[in-house]
Design an enzyme around this catalytic site. Structure first.
Site, mmCIF file in Angstrom:
data_model
loop_
_atom_site.group_PDB
_atom_site.id
_atom_site.type_symbol
_atom_site.label_atom_id
_atom_site.label_comp_id
_atom_site.label_asym_id
_atom_site.label_seq_id
_atom_site.Cartn_x
_atom_site.Cartn_y
_atom_site.Cartn_z
ATOM 1 N N THR A 17 -30.536 -18.006 -72.168
ATOM 2 C CA THR A 17 -31.322 -19.199 -71.848
ATOM 3 C C THR A 17 -32.110 -19.698 -73.050
ATOM 4 O O THR A 17 -32.270 -20.907 -73.249
ATOM 5 C CB THR A 17 -32.297 -18.873 -70.686
ATOM 6 O OG1 THR A 17 -31.523 -18.614 -69.525
ATOM 7 C CG2 THR A 17 -33.267 -20.007 -70.416
ATOM 8 N N SER A 66 -26.109 -13.818 -71.101
ATOM 9 C CA SER A 66 -26.157 -12.349 -71.145
ATOM 10 C C SER A 66 -25.418 -11.716 -69.980
ATOM 11 O O SER A 66 -25.176 -10.510 -69.979
ATOM 12 C CB SER A 66 -27.589 -11.840 -71.243
ATOM 13 O OG SER A 66 -28.257 -11.913 -70.020
ATOM 14 N N THR A 100 -31.837 -13.107 -70.519
ATOM 15 C CA THR A 100 -32.739 -12.160 -69.854
ATOM 16 C C THR A 100 -32.053 -11.279 -68.814
ATOM 17 O O THR A 100 -32.589 -10.241 -68.436
ATOM 18 C CB THR A 100 -33.907 -12.903 -69.192
ATOM 19 O OG1 THR A 100 -33.372 -13.840 -68.251
ATOM 20 C CG2 THR A 100 -34.767 -13.614 -70.208
HETATM 21 N N1 ASP Z 1 -28.301 -16.587 -67.532
HETATM 22 C C1 ASP Z 1 -29.185 -16.309 -68.621
HETATM 23 C C2 ASP Z 1 -28.647 -15.157 -69.425
HETATM 24 O O1 ASP Z 1 -28.837 -14.016 -69.048
HETATM 25 C C3 ASP Z 1 -30.533 -15.986 -68.144
HETATM 26 C C4 ASP Z 1 -31.546 -15.993 -69.234
HETATM 27 O O2 ASP Z 1 -31.273 -15.946 -70.398
HETATM 28 O O3 ASP Z 1 -32.714 -16.039 -68.853
HETATM 29 O O4 ASP Z 1 -28.091 -15.382 -70.459
#
Ligand code: ASP
Length: 336
Positions: A17, A66, A100
């Site tokens: 993100t 991620s 995340t």
């Molecule tokens: N979907 C995103 C990821 O894990 C969530 C984030 O980065 O907050 O890449």
């Protein structure tokens, strides 16, 4: 100090993100769909204040959500960080940007495989850089600030989001959308990276990590397959039997607290243990130890201490690169 005399920090971009472009300032939920992710240099350019802390070398490692992080990425990332520290001794630390969703897993893997006392800091964001009130810029700045700080030396891999520095072993994502999602439960934060330019620590993790770890990614081309069987009321032994049939190298039981499962699942776990598949019991409640009770000993299980099932999976994978001996693996769970 001129920028040239600042510590050198590598910034390795992996996506998430923190790099993702939303459709507009109100897009806090749909931005992942188009999957448009900025290069790491562009993210760094948004934060000229980073020059107050470090000479930053931005490197695009990968650029994925991620949810798409693979075990091969972990191996390559650990190898790259080890290479940076061994070939460029002038480098003070490494900051990694990451989605995340699996951030805590990557951080714990690095905590067990980076061979240096130097800071390694993993960060991400809960709101994309295009959203109103984004946390992308401040988290990136704080990660560079923390990686450049001598205060971070010897503390293992840490995460920094929402100004809070946390130990890779303890930290977990606890909320789907809030910026204060990362918590370390009963153990609390290690410290803060604040806008007065200071990085302040109040404690250090006491379990072995990084420069003291016995695990090595040198020469490793893949990790043993370890799967997690989640326990519920009525959750019989089917997943355990299927994992065993599929030929997994190890199983983590994400058990009901304090460490038991449905009787049928317990029987299945016992059967696969007798067949030579190491089984770690970890509880899925989020805190507290799984204890090596007499029953656990008799059945040949490994007690996962207070590691979350997903972190127990990582430690079991690394343990299996070294040994299949139950006593040795239990020692590792008591150590890391
Ligand atoms: N979907 C995103 C990821 O894990 C969530 C984030 O980065 O907050 O890449």
């Amino acid at each position: 100090m001129s920028t040239d005399s600042k510590p050198i920090v590598y910034l390795l971009g992996t996506g998430g993100t923190i790099a993702t472009q939303g459709a507009n300032r109100m897009d806090g939920t749909e931005y992942g769909t188009a999957g448009i992710r900025a290069p790491i240099q562009e993210m760094l350019d948004r934060v000229p204040e980073a020059a107050d802390f470090a000479q930053v070398k931005a490197e695009q490692f990968i650029n994925v959500a991620s949810t798409g992080i693979e075990l091969d990425h972990w191996l390559a990332l650990a190898k790259r960080i080890n290479q940076i520290f061994s070939e460029e001794p002038e480098v003070a630390g490494v900051a990694v940007t990451h989605g995340t969703a699996t951030l805590e897993e990557t951080a714990y893997f690095l905590n067990l495989t980076v061979k240096s006392r130097k800071p390694v800091v993993v960060t991400g964001a809960m709101r994309p850089p295009t959203a109103m009130g984004t946390d992308a810029d401040v988290n990136l700045l704080n990660a560079i600030q923390t990686a450049a700080s001598p205060e971070s030396v010897g503390r293992g891999v840490v995460t920094v989001l929402n100004n809070e520095i946390q130990a890779a072993r303890h930290v977990t994502k606890t909320n789907t959308y809030r910026v204060e999602t990362f918590k370390s439960g009963e153990f609390g934060f290690l410290g803060y990276a604040d806008s007065d330019h200071r990085v302040v620590y109040y404690q250090s993790p006491s379990r072995r990590h990084t420069y003291e770890s016995e695990f090595s990614v040198d020469g490793l081309t893949e990790l043993p397959r370890v799967e997690i069987a989640y326990s519920t009321a009525g959750g019989d032994g089917l997943p355990v039997r299927l994992f065993a049939e599929a030929g997994v190298s190890g199983i983590v039981s994400a058990a009901l607290a304090p460490g038991a499962s449905h009787p049928d699942q317990m029987d299945a776990l016992e059967t696969v243990t007798k067949a030579g598949i190491p089984v770690v019991i970890a509880a899925h409640v989020g805190s507290g130890r799984v204890i090596l009770t007499e029953g656990n000993m008799e059945r040949g299980y490994i007690a996962g201490d207070n590691l979350s099932p997903k972190k127990a999976r990582i430690l079991l994978m690394l343990a299996l690169t070294v040994t299949r001996d139950r006593g040795e693996i239990q020692r590792m769970f008591d150590t890391y």
